[in-house]
Scaffold this active site. Structure first.
Site, PDB file in Angstrom:
ATOM      1  N   ASP A 115      15.554  80.627 -91.565  1.00 49.07           N
ATOM      2  CA  ASP A 115      16.884  80.608 -91.006  1.00 49.07           C
ATOM      3  C   ASP A 115      17.186  81.437 -89.630  1.00 49.07           C
ATOM      4  O   ASP A 115      17.266  82.558 -89.939  1.00 49.07           O
ATOM      5  CB  ASP A 115      18.099  80.556 -91.857  1.00 49.07           C
ATOM      6  N   ASP A 117      19.119  77.108 -83.777  1.00 45.95           N
ATOM      7  CA  ASP A 117      19.629  77.493 -85.151  1.00 45.95           C
ATOM      8  C   ASP A 117      18.763  76.336 -86.080  1.00 45.95           C
ATOM      9  O   ASP A 117      19.220  75.305 -86.352  1.00 45.95           O
ATOM     10  CB  ASP A 117      21.110  77.513 -85.801  1.00 45.95           C
TER      11      ASP A 117
END
Ligand SMILES: *[C@@H]1O[C@H](CO)[C@@H](O)[C@H](O)[C@H]1NC(C)=O
Ligand SMILES: *[C@@H]1O[C@H](CO)[C@@H](O)[C@H](O)[C@H]1NC(C)=O
Ligand SMILES: *[C@@H]1O[C@H](CO)[C@@H](O)[C@H](O)[C@H]1NC(C)=O
Length: 428
Positions: free
Chosen positions: A91, A314
């Site tokens: 992530d 992201d």
């Protein structure tokens, strides 16, 4: 002594590397909840919790609350010697590594008998065992299906013992810290080995994690937003000279409705020349917290806004999120309509929507319908249009460039020069 040092330096050099690790595509949690009819209830709980947090009555939330409900890519890592394997979300929108501890889900508190744990909303703040919160009638244990780390089986483990807690939209992961050798890449896959990594060992996970196709989260953003200021694994690898270049490249394959199929590649320490074209441009970060930079315009079809915003790249968000008024302009140019039950814009599957055009620096990056129209999997002919309203409440970035953007353009995360590069993804 000095000869040993030189030898060590040579060995370190010989081992510094570029390592390509495959990803697996799994069904997004959101799609699964929609299919099971639990998504509306989930959104309601999350909204209540957000209001509660914003009234300042809860523990601080230092980051954008990323929920991973829409996440669909996981990769293998290992921890310890011998290696214990975990499936994690890699992530770029967070900075901590945590996995479930062997004791996760075995705490003695009884959810039913403690009144603080009975209300589903207050539970998340008051009940000591977060695993009770949001638990359904057949609830067993949110760590039941997860792989768990057993430190007693690792020869390289170093106890730390400090507590950690990471808040998500619908609950938290909490436990204590430990230190060990980790690897990016699982057993039998190419591996980048990082000794002396501090990570979270969760003893309690919000009920939300029950049955998720992932064990934990590995954050790839900067130390400045890491809970407890722990050096994140990739930065740790760079600091120890374990990679050729202080960069990693993310290539994500198109999303389909298949589950358990190859999902892309993370390349640690270099560019991915197999799956990505040449880097078109690098954009300097405006803040080395998230991978945050300036986007000067966004539009689709006849709609365009040139207001200019802070955005983040992201991998942990599977859609593109931004201010509601602009998202609404883009969605109507695409012919998408808002479905309040699901909290997303829908279009009939197969609709040829216009490209979403994103201006960063002097380049326009166009994201086409193969990446912005996503099967919902609820049996209807509806697809999700991949741009969703996201309210930053005036803090941090206004937009999140999630997976649809990264599927169209490989993103190159350069942690030392603090910039992100964009390259055409070579997939068909
Ligand atoms: C991860 O490990 C599992 C279990 O060993 C394996 O089936 C899978 O192919 C590995 N790779 C990915 C990308 O999940
Ligand atoms: C709970 O378990 C019972 C018995 O196995 C089953 O009939 C019921 O459908 C389950 N309920 C839920 C909400 O899964
Ligand atoms: C959202 O879409 C589903 C079908 O995919 C439909 O059943 C539901 O009524 C819709 N809700 C709204 C508020 O339009």
């Amino acid at each position: 002594m000095s000869r040993t040092l030189i030898l060590l330096a040579l060995v370190a050099c010989a081992y510094s590397a570029v390592v390509q690790v495959p990803l697996l595509k799994v069904e997004s949690i959101r799609n699964r909840m929609i299919r099971q009819g639990t998504y509306a209830e989930y959104l309601k709980t999350k909204e209540l919790r957000r209001l509660y947090i914003n009234r300042g009555e809860a523990a601080t939330v230092g980051q954008i609350v990323s929920d991973y409900e829409d996440e669909a890519y996981v990769g293998n890592i290992t921890i310890g010697n011998p290696q214990q394997q975990f499936k994690v979300i890699l992530d770029t929108g967070s900075s901590n590594l945590w996995i479930p501890d062997i004791t996760c889900g075995t705490k003695p508190i009884n959810c039913q008998s403690d009144p603080k744990c009975s209300s589903s909303l207050l539970c998340q703040f008051e009940c000591e065992d977060q695993a009770c919160c949001g638990a359904g009638p057949n609830y067993t244990d949110s760590c039941l299906l997860q792989a768990k780390f057993d430190s007693s089986k690792s020869k390289t483990y170093v106890a730390n013992g400090q507590n950690f807690i990471i808040e998500y939209g619908t609950g938290s992961a909490r436990g204590f810290l430990g230190q060990d050798t980790i690897t990016f890449g699982g057993v039998g896959e190419p591996q980048l080995t990082v000794p002396n990594q501090v990570f979270g060992q969760a003893t309690s996970l919000a009920a939300f994690f029950e049955g998720q196709p992932l064990d934990g989260i590995l954050g790839l953003a900067f130390k400045s937003i890491a809970v407890d200021q722990i050096t994140p694994p990739f930065i740790n690898a760079v600091n120890q000279g374990l990679v050729d270049q202080p960069i990693f490249t993310v290539f994500l394959e198109h999303e389909g409705d298949q589950n358990g199929v190859p999902g892309g590649v993370y390349t640690y320490g270099g560019l991915d020349t197999t799956n990505c074209g040449p880097v078109l441009a690098y954009q300097q970060l405006s803040s080395a917290t998230y991978y945050q930079f300036k986007m000067s315009a966004i539009g689709a079809g006849s709609y365009k806004s040139t207001k200019g915003w802070q955005v983040i790249s992201d991998t942990g968000t599977s859609l593109i999120g931004g201010p509601a008024s602009i998202v609404s302009g883009i969605a109507s140019a695409a012919g998408a309509t808002y479905n309040s039950t699901y909290g997303v814009y829908l279009v009939p599957c197969g609709t040829k929507v216009p490209t979403v055009d994103i201006t960063i620096g002097s380049n326009v990056y166009s994201v086409d319908s193969s990446n912005t129209v996503i099967p919902l999997g609820d049996g209807s002919n509806n697809c999700i249009f991949a741009v969703f309203p996201f309210n930053s409440f005036g803090f941090g970035p206004s937009w999140i460039l999630g997976d649809p953007f990264i599927r169209q353009y490989c993103n190159v995360y350069d942690v030392t020069n603090q910039r992100v590069g964009f390259a055409k993804s070579l997939q068909k």
